[in-house]
Design an enzyme around this catalytic site. Sequence first.
Site, short mmCIF file in Angstrom:
data_model
loop_
_atom_site.label_atom_id
_atom_site.label_comp_id
_atom_site.label_asym_id
_atom_site.label_seq_id
_atom_site.Cartn_x
_atom_site.Cartn_y
_atom_site.Cartn_z
N ASP A 180 -18.85 -16.51 39.36
CA ASP A 180 -19.63 -16.29 40.57
C ASP A 180 -18.86 -16.88 41.74
OD1 ASP A 180 -22.99 -15.72 40.97
OD2 ASP A 180 -21.90 -16.64 42.65
N THR B 245 -27.78 -6.43 44.80
CA THR B 245 -27.77 -5.21 45.63
C THR B 245 -29.00 -5.27 46.54
OG1 THR B 245 -28.86 -4.10 43.76
CG2 THR B 245 -26.52 -3.66 44.06
N GLU C 127 -30.52 -2.88 33.77
CA GLU C 127 -31.22 -4.03 33.21
C GLU C 127 -32.71 -3.93 33.52
OE1 GLU C 127 -30.14 -6.71 31.29
OE2 GLU C 127 -32.32 -6.91 31.25
N LEU D 127 -34.96 -6.55 32.54
CA LEU D 127 -35.63 -7.84 32.27
C LEU D 127 -36.69 -8.14 33.33
CD1 LEU D 127 -34.74 -10.35 34.37
CD2 LEU D 127 -32.60 -10.10 33.17
N ALA E 72 -55.37 -4.83 40.33
CA ALA E 72 -55.48 -4.78 41.80
C ALA E 72 -55.37 -6.20 42.33
CB ALA E 72 -56.82 -4.17 42.18
N GLY E 73 -54.80 -6.33 43.52
CA GLY E 73 -54.66 -7.67 44.09
C GLY E 73 -53.92 -7.61 45.40
N CYS F 289 -36.88 -7.10 43.44
CA CYS F 289 -36.54 -5.79 42.87
C CYS F 289 -37.43 -4.65 43.38
CB CYS F 289 -36.58 -5.85 41.35
SG CYS F 289 -35.24 -6.85 40.67
P1 NAD Z 1 -29.10 -12.80 42.66
O1 NAD Z 1 -28.98 -12.74 44.13
O2 NAD Z 1 -29.96 -13.82 41.99
O3 NAD Z 1 -27.65 -12.95 42.03
C1 NAD Z 1 -26.50 -12.29 42.46
C2 NAD Z 1 -25.32 -13.20 42.24
O4 NAD Z 1 -24.09 -12.50 42.51
C3 NAD Z 1 -25.29 -14.43 43.17
O5 NAD Z 1 -25.20 -15.60 42.40
C4 NAD Z 1 -24.06 -14.21 44.04
O6 NAD Z 1 -23.43 -15.41 44.41
C5 NAD Z 1 -23.19 -13.40 43.10
N1 NAD Z 1 -22.10 -12.67 43.77
C6 NAD Z 1 -22.14 -11.98 44.94
N2 NAD Z 1 -20.94 -11.43 45.19
C7 NAD Z 1 -20.13 -11.76 44.17
C8 NAD Z 1 -18.76 -11.49 43.86
N3 NAD Z 1 -18.01 -10.73 44.66
N4 NAD Z 1 -18.24 -11.99 42.72
C9 NAD Z 1 -18.99 -12.76 41.91
N5 NAD Z 1 -20.30 -13.06 42.14
C10 NAD Z 1 -20.86 -12.56 43.26
O7 NAD Z 1 -29.58 -11.33 42.21
P2 NAD Z 1 -30.28 -10.90 40.83
O8 NAD Z 1 -31.76 -11.01 40.95
O9 NAD Z 1 -29.59 -11.55 39.69
O10 NAD Z 1 -29.97 -9.34 40.83
C11 NAD Z 1 -28.69 -8.84 40.55
C12 NAD Z 1 -28.82 -7.34 40.31
O11 NAD Z 1 -29.60 -7.09 39.15
C13 NAD Z 1 -29.50 -6.58 41.44
O12 NAD Z 1 -28.92 -5.31 41.56
C14 NAD Z 1 -30.92 -6.45 40.95
O13 NAD Z 1 -31.59 -5.35 41.52
C15 NAD Z 1 -30.69 -6.25 39.47
N6 NAD Z 1 -31.81 -6.65 38.61
C16 NAD Z 1 -32.43 -7.83 38.81
C17 NAD Z 1 -33.49 -8.20 38.01
C18 NAD Z 1 -34.26 -9.47 38.24
O14 NAD Z 1 -35.34 -9.61 37.67
N7 NAD Z 1 -33.78 -10.38 39.05
C19 NAD Z 1 -33.90 -7.35 36.97
C20 NAD Z 1 -33.21 -6.17 36.75
C21 NAD Z 1 -32.16 -5.81 37.59
#
Ligand code: NAD
Length: 437
Positions: free
Chosen positions: A30, A85, A148, A150, A256-257, A264
Site C-alpha cells: 500500500d 474507486t 468482491e 464481502l 425500512a429505516g 460502496c
Molecule cells: P479503502 O479506501 O479502504 O482502501 C483502498 C486502499 O488502496 C487504501 O489503503 C489506499 O492507500 C490504497 N491505495 C491507493 N492507491 C494505491 C496505489 N497506487 N498502490 C497501492 N495502494 C494504493 O477502499 P476499500 O473499501 O478497501 O475498497 C477498495 C475497492 O474494493 C473499491 O473499489 C470498493 O468499491 C471495492 N469493494 C469494497 C468493499 C468493502 O466492503 N469495503 C466490498 C467489495 C468491493
Amino acid sequence: MRISVIGCGYLGAVHAACMAKLGHEVVGIDVDEHKINGLANSTAPFYEPGLEQLLRDVQDTGRLSFTTDMSAAAGSDVHFICVGTPQKKGENGADMTYVDAATLALLPHIAPGNIVVGKSTVPVGSASRLAGLVQAQEATAHLVWNPEFLREGHAVSDTLSPDRLVYGVADGSEDHPAVAVLDEVYAGSLAGGTPRLVTDHPTAELVKAAANSFLATKISFINAMAEVCEATGADVTRLADAIGMDDRIGRQFLHAGIGFGGGCLPKDIRAFMARAGELGADQALTFLREVDAINMRRRSRVVELTREICGGTLLGTRITVLGAAFKPESDDVRDSPALSIAAQLQLQGAVVTVTDPKALANASKRFPELHYEADLDKAIGQADILLLLTEWQEYRSLDPYEICSRVSSLRILDGRNVLDAAKWRAAGWTYRGMGRP
Ligand code: NAD
C-alpha cells in the site's frame, strides 16, 4: 502460491490476511506508510471483527508481510488489485486514478505467466483496457476480473467462505489458463463448496454493479413503502414480514429505516448510471436515480420526524445520536446516514452528541464540528431525545426502564426499526419508528 495484494484498505487487508490463512505466501502493498506499519505489527487500520486475531495468527506463520515497496510484488504468481474507486469529486462516475496508478506501478514487476486479478469495483470496460496494458508489458501474463462481494462486519468469513466466485477472463472460457491458477488460489473455498462462474470481462464487472444495484433497489423499495405507510398509518415492518414470506421476494434487505450508506452502494449505483450514460444505455438505469433519491429522502425524513417529536423546533434541543458508523460491526463512516443526519440536525440548531462503540475517531475526522462522547451513559445523560441510527447490539439491548432516569425526556426515534415498540411505550417513552404508526 505466492501472492501480492495491492491496496490494503477494507478489502485488501482482509484479502491479504485470508489468502495467507488459506496457506499462500502473501505480501500486502500500500502507498499509506502508516497503514502498512500498523499491519506489519498485526494492527488492523480499521475495525473488522476477527481481523486482528487473524493477522496475528498468520503473521506468526511467516506467510504474511506488508510493505510500501511495489518491487516486493516481483516473484508473486498472482497480483490482486484492491485499491479504492471512490466517486469522482463533483461527478457521479468512479475515480479510476488509483486503479490505473496501481496497475502501472505493478507492470514492471510482472513475470511471464503471472495473473493480475482486479477485485476493485470498476466501470464496465475497465478490465479489457487494463488487460491490454498487462499484455503489452508481458504477452504471457493475463488479467482476470474477480469482483468482491464481502460485507463489512463479516469480511473475514465472507472472504474465507464466499457465497460465489466470479472469474472474468478475456475469452470467457473455462479453458482460459488463468482459470486453473485462480482455482488453485481459491482451492480451500472451492473444496468447501463455493460455486464459481467463469465469464468474460464485461460480465464479471457488471455482476458487481448489478448486485449492488439490486440490493440498493430492494432497500429503497421498502423505504418507498415506508413513505406510503407513513401517509396512511400502516406499519411497514408488518408489510415487509408479509411480503417477505413469498419466496420470490424474501425478507432480507427489506428493512425500512434511514437508508443505505457506506463506501460502496451509494457510489456504485452512481458510477453505474454514469457509465451507462457513456455507453448510451442511460435509460436502462434511470430507475437508479429514483433509488438514490428515495434513499436520500430518508435522511431528511428523520430530521423532520425529530422536529415533530420535539414539538416543532430543534433549536437548543439536546439530541443524542446512537451510532456513527454506516452499519454495526464496522468503524466505516463513508457516506454514513447517521452522521449526515447528525450534521443536518446540528445545522438546524440542535445540540447534538454522537456516540458509537468503534467509529468515533473516523467520525470526528469527517465531521469535526459535531460533539462526540464515547461513554454511552454520559452520551445519553440529559438528552431531550435519543435517535438510534446505527443498530449496534448495545443500542438494541438498551433497557427503556433502566435509562429512564438519565435522560431529560422520554423520547426515542428508532431509525432502524429494531426496538420493541410496545416495551418502550410501556416504559413511558414516546417511541417512533420509520414507516410505523
Ligand atoms: P479503502 O479506501 O479502504 O482502501 C483502498 C486502499 O488502496 C487504501 O489503503 C489506499 O492507500 C490504497 N491505495 C491507493 N492507491 C494505491 C496505489 N497506487 N498502490 C497501492 N495502494 C494504493 O477502499 P476499500 O473499501 O478497501 O475498497 C477498495 C475497492 O474494493 C473499491 O473499489 C470498493 O468499491 C471495492 N469493494 C469494497 C468493499 C468493502 O466492503 N469495503 C466490498 C467489495 C468491493
